[in-house]
Design a protein around this motif. Sequence first.
Motif, short mmCIF file in Angstrom:
data_model
loop_
_atom_site.label_atom_id
_atom_site.label_comp_id
_atom_site.label_asym_id
_atom_site.label_seq_id
_atom_site.Cartn_x
_atom_site.Cartn_y
_atom_site.Cartn_z
N THR A 65 -0.61 -5.33 -13.77
CA THR A 65 -1.26 -4.45 -12.81
C THR A 65 -0.37 -4.24 -11.59
OG1 THR A 65 -2.33 -6.25 -11.60
CG2 THR A 65 -3.50 -5.37 -13.53
N ARG A 120 1.12 3.23 -6.32
CA ARG A 120 0.54 4.33 -7.10
C ARG A 120 -0.03 3.81 -8.42
NH1 ARG A 120 0.91 9.50 -6.35
NH2 ARG A 120 2.58 9.23 -4.80
N GLY A 121 0.71 2.91 -9.05
CA GLY A 121 0.22 2.34 -10.31
C GLY A 121 -1.02 1.50 -10.11
N ALA A 175 -3.24 1.90 -7.77
CA ALA A 175 -4.37 2.79 -7.50
C ALA A 175 -4.95 3.33 -8.80
CB ALA A 175 -3.92 3.94 -6.59
N VAL A 176 -4.07 3.58 -9.77
CA VAL A 176 -4.53 4.11 -11.07
C VAL A 176 -5.23 3.03 -11.88
CG1 VAL A 176 -3.75 5.03 -13.29
CG2 VAL A 176 -2.77 5.90 -11.16
N ASP A 177 -4.68 1.81 -11.92
CA ASP A 177 -5.27 0.77 -12.77
C ASP A 177 -6.44 0.04 -12.08
OD1 ASP A 177 -4.26 -1.42 -11.16
OD2 ASP A 177 -2.35 -1.35 -12.23
N GLY A 178 -6.67 0.36 -10.80
CA GLY A 178 -7.82 -0.21 -10.11
C GLY A 178 -7.57 -1.54 -9.44
N ARG A 224 -7.54 -0.95 -4.19
CA ARG A 224 -8.62 -0.05 -3.83
C ARG A 224 -8.13 0.91 -2.75
NH1 ARG A 224 -13.70 -3.63 -2.50
NH2 ARG A 224 -12.09 -5.05 -1.73
N THR A 236 -7.01 5.23 -2.02
CA THR A 236 -7.20 6.59 -2.51
C THR A 236 -5.96 7.46 -2.33
OG1 THR A 236 -8.12 7.22 -0.35
CG2 THR A 236 -9.68 6.53 -2.07
N TYR A 237 -5.04 7.03 -1.47
CA TYR A 237 -3.85 7.84 -1.18
C TYR A 237 -2.63 6.93 -1.18
CZ TYR A 237 -0.80 11.11 1.38
OH TYR A 237 0.22 11.93 1.76
N ALA A 238 -1.89 6.94 -2.27
CA ALA A 238 -0.79 5.98 -2.45
C ALA A 238 0.32 6.17 -1.42
CB ALA A 238 -0.22 6.10 -3.86
#
Length: 241
Positions: A90, A147-148, A150-153, A156, A158-160
């Motif tokens: 992650t 960025r990764g 943010a995608v995998d959760g 937390r 919203t704007y990388a």
Amino acid sequence: MPRTAAPRRRITKDPEVRREELLDVALQLCRTEGFESMNVEQVTQAAGVAKGTFYHYFASKDALLEQIVQRFGDALFDHLNAATSGLTGTGAERLTSIMAAAAGYKLAQSDITYASFLYRPENLALRHRLFAIWRERARQVLEPVIRGGAVDGSFRVTYADGTTDIVLLLWFDAADRLWERALLAPDADSFVTVMIEGAGAIYQAQERILGLPEGTFSLPVTPEFIEMTKQLFESIDRTQS
């Protein structure tokens, strides 16, 4: 008819090789003599070159020291790029690995004099210039990880891009202010306390910005780390007195 000896051929080295050799020699002298005590004559004698050769590559001792410090930063980010190239997991796991790699590299170098040189009052402009370069190199490592995450959760956010900016502010600007605050410490023990507590606060802020549980990041406070930090205080106290 007597044979005459063939003239000795002058051995020339690639300019980049020679420059790196001079930097290596100077760095070793900095480790044994200190940044302040090391001088051009020591470098040329240890390297076996004329002073003219030294000044062909470096305009002055300070120019040499600047390149030593810049090379350290470049090597650190080269190390981080290599360390992150094969990372999986992650975003949070990858960031933890990056921070551990950076801490391990700095500890392995055992060179406390980089900071004492960079934080000399007359080197303020140099420090800002190098930090601007290193901040962009850090962004290249950090932004894909955030960025990764943010995608995998695992983060937390919203704007990388914006989150990356804030984390870099912690890594550079907040760390810079921490350093200035630590310099006001009256002794080595107090200096260590300020540095450890301040680093802990930076780590905590980073956790909150990324939406991670408290304690995700931890400073490796080992006896070796504490001793190096004390030596750093003594170096700065001596060179700025």
